[in-house]
Design an enzyme around this catalytic site. Structure first.
Site, PDB file in Angstrom:
ATOM      1  CB  THR A   1     -42.244 -55.691  32.017  1.00 48.94           C
ATOM      2  OG1 THR A   1     -40.811 -55.557  32.087  1.00 48.94           O
ATOM      3  CG2 THR A   1     -42.832 -55.643  33.411  1.00 48.94           C
ATOM      4  CB  SER A   2     -38.664 -59.757  30.565  1.00 46.67           C
ATOM      5  OG  SER A   2     -37.968 -58.580  30.230  1.00 46.67           O
TER       6      SER A   2
ATOM      7  CB  CYS B   1     -28.188 -27.593  13.493  1.00 46.77           C
ATOM      8  SG  CYS B   1     -27.803 -29.187  14.239  1.00 46.77           S
TER       9      CYS B   1
ATOM     10  CD  GLN C   1     -39.907 -51.812  31.657  1.00 50.21           C
ATOM     11  OE1 GLN C   1     -38.752 -52.219  31.595  1.00 50.21           O
ATOM     12  NE2 GLN C   1     -40.906 -52.569  32.043  1.00 50.21           N
ATOM     13  CG  ASN C   2     -44.455 -50.856  26.195  1.00 49.93           C
ATOM     14  OD1 ASN C   2     -43.488 -51.549  26.508  1.00 49.93           O
ATOM     15  ND2 ASN C   2     -45.694 -51.263  26.307  1.00 49.93           N
TER      16      ASN C   2
ATOM     17  CG  HIS D   1     -37.098 -47.704  28.816  1.00 42.28           C
ATOM     18  ND1 HIS D   1     -37.278 -49.069  28.822  1.00 42.28           N
ATOM     19  CD2 HIS D   1     -36.474 -47.393  29.985  1.00 42.28           C
ATOM     20  CE1 HIS D   1     -36.773 -49.572  29.953  1.00 42.28           C
ATOM     21  NE2 HIS D   1     -36.293 -48.572  30.669  1.00 42.28           N
TER      22      HIS D   1
ATOM     23  CG  ASN E   1     -44.939 -61.904  31.746  1.00 44.99           C
ATOM     24  OD1 ASN E   1     -44.808 -62.718  30.835  1.00 44.99           O
ATOM     25  ND2 ASN E   1     -44.158 -60.838  31.860  1.00 44.99           N
TER      26      ASN E   1
HETATM   27  C1  BJW Z   1     -46.856 -60.874  27.507  1.00 48.12           C
HETATM   28  C2  BJW Z   1     -47.570 -60.948  26.338  1.00 48.12           C
HETATM   29  C3  BJW Z   1     -48.930 -60.697  26.456  1.00 48.12           C
HETATM   30  C4  BJW Z   1     -45.574 -61.324  25.821  1.00 48.12           C
HETATM   31  N1  BJW Z   1     -49.454 -60.420  27.641  1.00 48.12           N
HETATM   32  N2  BJW Z   1     -47.391 -60.602  28.671  1.00 48.12           N
HETATM   33  C5  BJW Z   1     -28.842 -53.058  37.902  1.00 48.12           C
HETATM   34  C6  BJW Z   1     -28.514 -54.389  37.763  1.00 48.12           C
HETATM   35  C7  BJW Z   1     -28.061 -54.899  36.543  1.00 48.12           C
HETATM   36  C8  BJW Z   1     -27.934 -54.051  35.422  1.00 48.12           C
HETATM   37  C9  BJW Z   1     -28.270 -52.736  35.579  1.00 48.12           C
HETATM   38  C10 BJW Z   1     -28.707 -52.254  36.791  1.00 48.12           C
HETATM   39  N3  BJW Z   1     -28.990 -50.921  36.633  1.00 48.12           N
HETATM   40  C11 BJW Z   1     -28.726 -50.573  35.359  1.00 48.12           C
HETATM   41  C12 BJW Z   1     -28.288 -51.654  34.691  1.00 48.12           C
HETATM   42  C13 BJW Z   1     -27.871 -51.675  33.266  1.00 48.12           C
HETATM   43  C14 BJW Z   1     -29.039 -51.769  32.316  1.00 48.12           C
HETATM   44  C15 BJW Z   1     -29.809 -53.051  32.622  1.00 48.12           C
HETATM   45  O1  BJW Z   1     -30.852 -53.069  33.230  1.00 48.12           O
HETATM   46  N4  BJW Z   1     -29.315 -54.168  32.138  1.00 48.12           N
HETATM   47  C16 BJW Z   1     -29.980 -55.467  32.349  1.00 48.12           C
HETATM   48  C17 BJW Z   1     -30.499 -55.998  31.009  1.00 48.12           C
HETATM   49  C18 BJW Z   1     -29.044 -56.385  33.013  1.00 48.12           C
HETATM   50  N5  BJW Z   1     -29.907 -50.607  32.413  1.00 48.12           N
HETATM   51  C19 BJW Z   1     -29.625 -49.489  31.758  1.00 48.12           C
HETATM   52  O2  BJW Z   1     -28.621 -49.377  31.073  1.00 48.12           O
HETATM   53  C20 BJW Z   1     -30.579 -48.322  31.917  1.00 48.12           C
HETATM   54  N6  BJW Z   1     -29.859 -47.144  32.206  1.00 48.12           N
HETATM   55  C21 BJW Z   1     -29.279 -46.952  33.384  1.00 48.12           C
HETATM   56  O3  BJW Z   1     -29.432 -47.671  34.334  1.00 48.12           O
HETATM   57  O4  BJW Z   1     -28.511 -45.818  33.414  1.00 48.12           O
HETATM   58  C22 BJW Z   1     -27.746 -45.530  34.571  1.00 48.12           C
HETATM   59  C23 BJW Z   1     -27.171 -44.167  34.358  1.00 48.12           C
HETATM   60  C24 BJW Z   1     -27.361 -43.195  35.319  1.00 48.12           C
HETATM   61  C25 BJW Z   1     -26.836 -41.912  35.125  1.00 48.12           C
HETATM   62  C26 BJW Z   1     -26.133 -41.611  33.956  1.00 48.12           C
HETATM   63  C27 BJW Z   1     -25.972 -42.579  32.997  1.00 48.12           C
HETATM   64  C28 BJW Z   1     -26.486 -43.860  33.186  1.00 48.12           C
HETATM   65  C29 BJW Z   1     -31.295 -48.016  30.604  1.00 48.12           C
HETATM   66  C30 BJW Z   1     -32.193 -49.118  30.171  1.00 48.12           C
HETATM   67  C31 BJW Z   1     -32.769 -48.782  28.792  1.00 48.12           C
HETATM   68  C32 BJW Z   1     -33.545 -49.935  28.182  1.00 48.12           C
HETATM   69  N7  BJW Z   1     -33.807 -49.632  26.812  1.00 48.12           N
HETATM   70  C33 BJW Z   1     -34.564 -50.589  26.017  1.00 48.12           C
HETATM   71  C34 BJW Z   1     -34.510 -50.156  24.534  1.00 48.12           C
HETATM   72  C35 BJW Z   1     -35.378 -48.937  24.266  1.00 48.12           C
HETATM   73  C36 BJW Z   1     -35.310 -48.544  22.835  1.00 48.12           C
HETATM   74  C37 BJW Z   1     -35.942 -49.562  21.909  1.00 48.12           C
HETATM   75  O5  BJW Z   1     -37.163 -49.726  21.951  1.00 48.12           O
HETATM   76  O6  BJW Z   1     -35.210 -50.159  21.109  1.00 48.12           O
HETATM   77  O7  BJW Z   1     -35.922 -50.627  26.480  1.00 48.12           O
HETATM   78  S1  BJW Z   1     -34.037 -52.262  26.192  1.00 48.12           S
HETATM   79  C38 BJW Z   1     -35.619 -52.984  26.054  1.00 48.12           C
HETATM   80  O8  BJW Z   1     -35.917 -53.679  27.283  1.00 48.12           O
HETATM   81  C39 BJW Z   1     -36.606 -51.803  25.969  1.00 48.12           C
HETATM   82  C40 BJW Z   1     -37.680 -52.237  26.926  1.00 48.12           C
HETATM   83  O9  BJW Z   1     -38.409 -51.123  27.372  1.00 48.12           O
HETATM   84  C41 BJW Z   1     -36.911 -52.939  28.006  1.00 48.12           C
HETATM   85  C42 BJW Z   1     -37.721 -53.860  28.850  1.00 48.12           C
HETATM   86  O10 BJW Z   1     -38.248 -54.878  28.081  1.00 48.12           O
HETATM   87  P1  BJW Z   1     -39.733 -55.366  28.370  1.00 48.12           P
HETATM   88  O11 BJW Z   1     -40.686 -54.282  28.132  1.00 48.12           O
HETATM   89  O12 BJW Z   1     -39.771 -56.017  29.683  1.00 48.12           O
HETATM   90  O13 BJW Z   1     -39.948 -56.385  27.168  1.00 48.12           O
HETATM   91  P2  BJW Z   1     -39.429 -57.884  27.008  1.00 48.12           P
HETATM   92  O14 BJW Z   1     -39.490 -58.189  25.558  1.00 48.12           O
HETATM   93  O15 BJW Z   1     -38.171 -58.091  27.716  1.00 48.12           O
HETATM   94  O16 BJW Z   1     -40.509 -58.745  27.765  1.00 48.12           O
HETATM   95  C43 BJW Z   1     -41.817 -58.909  27.286  1.00 48.12           C
HETATM   96  C44 BJW Z   1     -42.569 -59.671  28.338  1.00 48.12           C
HETATM   97  O17 BJW Z   1     -43.915 -59.711  27.958  1.00 48.12           O
HETATM   98  C45 BJW Z   1     -42.101 -61.127  28.493  1.00 48.12           C
HETATM   99  O18 BJW Z   1     -41.948 -61.406  29.874  1.00 48.12           O
HETATM  100  C46 BJW Z   1     -43.258 -61.958  27.905  1.00 48.12           C
HETATM  101  O19 BJW Z   1     -43.475 -63.179  28.597  1.00 48.12           O
HETATM  102  C47 BJW Z   1     -44.409 -61.022  28.117  1.00 48.12           C
HETATM  103  N8  BJW Z   1     -45.494 -61.130  27.165  1.00 48.12           N
HETATM  104  N9  BJW Z   1     -46.682 -61.273  25.300  1.00 48.12           N
HETATM  105  C48 BJW Z   1     -48.617 -60.399  28.737  1.00 48.12           C
HETATM  106  N10 BJW Z   1     -49.719 -60.772  25.346  1.00 48.12           N
HETATM  107 ZN    ZN Z   2     -29.697 -29.779  15.459  1.00 45.45          ZN
END
Ligand code: BJW
Ligand code: ZN
Length: 253
Positions: free
Chosen positions: A199-200, A161, A112-113, A130, A224
């Site tokens: 990942t969370s 463009c 997801q990174n 992502h 995690n």
């Molecule tokens: C350690 C550590 C160490 C710390 N060692 N561990 C079903 C149910 C409910 C909602 C939805 C659903 N399906 C879709 C949704 C909506 C939405 C969603 O999921 N919402 C929820 C939040 C409720 N999803 C979407 O909108 C997705 N799109 C979609 O479903 O589209 C449908 C569609 C279909 C067809 C046409 C149109 C639409 C898209 C999701 C995009 C997420 N984007 C982001 C931003 C990217 C850009 C940016 O970088 O700014 O992605 S959000 C952000 O969260 C980023 C990450 O990749 C993502 C996940 O976060 P991650 O990686 O888990 O990080 P953290 O910070 O949350 O967690 C870190 C973890 O590490 C923690 O647990 C710590 O404890 C741990 N940790 N240090 C090990 N050293």
């Molecule tokens: Zn362009």
């Protein structure tokens, strides 16, 4: 299941016997490289920037309303990323892929990174669920370009463009790259070991991959720093830093 110590013998025999592994990574894997996470404890504070919450900047609506602020935020993160290096966790995943593929096994790293640190470490079979912060795309002609240079002079940067360019990441409400989520889904259906690392587990559809794997009989491992919604559902939940646990796992496996 109960949290297990990293040296659990069952985990080691599963790791040794696995022939198809899917690893899902999140921001925690890059935390030890100095890249801030979105949520949870990383030892690095989540990046709050000019009073905006990162989660409110990661939407198409935010970019439409505040293109300059959002573009600058991503450009700063891109510039920060260029000063960072993969850590021991990234390197351990390269080694895991090397070991598995050298005996004819299948390995997929679905991340997801958006920081490309897995590529920088040398991982080969990577799907970026992502997108990437290092690639910027025109909002009109969709031309994509990798950006490895200094910060842009204007925010948002402009395409030839004339239209604004945006980071090639997936914002909330946007579809994931079809090929990437399809490959990850196929790997979840076929894997015998699913590993969720740093990942969370709350952002879908990535957070749903583990259920696909479980439904198809895979064993499941989470690494995690904190408890997450899947911690009590996996076969092994190891609490700690991925940059420490992953190398330990490989060293003794
Ligand atoms: C350690 C550590 C160490 C710390 N060692 N561990 C079903 C149910 C409910 C909602 C939805 C659903 N399906 C879709 C949704 C909506 C939405 C969603 O999921 N919402 C929820 C939040 C409720 N999803 C979407 O909108 C997705 N799109 C979609 O479903 O589209 C449908 C569609 C279909 C067809 C046409 C149109 C639409 C898209 C999701 C995009 C997420 N984007 C982001 C931003 C990217 C850009 C940016 O970088 O700014 O992605 S959000 C952000 O969260 C980023 C990450 O990749 C993502 C996940 O976060 P991650 O990686 O888990 O990080 P953290 O910070 O949350 O967690 C870190 C973890 O590490 C923690 O647990 C710590 O404890 C741990 N940790 N240090 C090990 N050293
Ligand atoms: Zn362009």
């Amino acid at each position: 299941m109960h949290p297990s110590p990293p040296l659990d013998p069952g985990l080691h025999s599963t790791l040794r016997a696995a022939r198809r592994i899917l690893v899902l990574t999140g921001a925690g894997v890059s935390a030890e490289s100095g890249v801030p996470t979105f949520r949870g404890s990383s030892g690095v504070q989540p990046a709050l920037w000019e009073g905006f919450d990162p989660m409110q900047l990661a939407t198409p609506e935010a970019f439409a309303r505040h293109p300059e602020i959002v573009a600058r935020w991503y450009d700063e993160r891109r510039a920060l990323r260029l000063t960072t290096q993969p850590n021991a966790g990234h390197h351990a995943l390269v080694e895991l892929e090397r070991r598995l593929t050298s005996v004819g096994g299948e390995f997929l790293l679905a991340t997801q990174n958006v920081d490309r640190l897995h590529h920088a470490a040398g991982s080969r079979n990577v799907e970026e669920l992502h997108g990437s912060i290092m690639v910027w795309r025109c909002t009109r002609c969709e031309e994509e370009r990798e950006e490895l240079g200094p910060p842009f002079e204007t925010h948002p940067p402009r395409c030839q463009c004339g239209a604004p360019r945006r980071p090639g990441v997936v914002w909330f409400g946007e579809a994931l790259p079809e090929a990437a989520i399809e490959a990850a889904t196929r790997a979840a259906e076929a894997c015998d070991l699913f590993m969720s690392v740093g990942t969370s587990s709350i952002v879908f559809p990535a957070a749903g991959l583990i259920e696909i794997a479980r439904a198809n009989g895979a064993r499941t491992l989470e690494i995690n720093a904190e408890e997450t919604p899947i911690s009590r559902r996996v076969d092994w939940s190891v609490r700690g830093k991925s940059g420490e646990i992953l190398p330990q796992l490989l060293a003794s496996g």
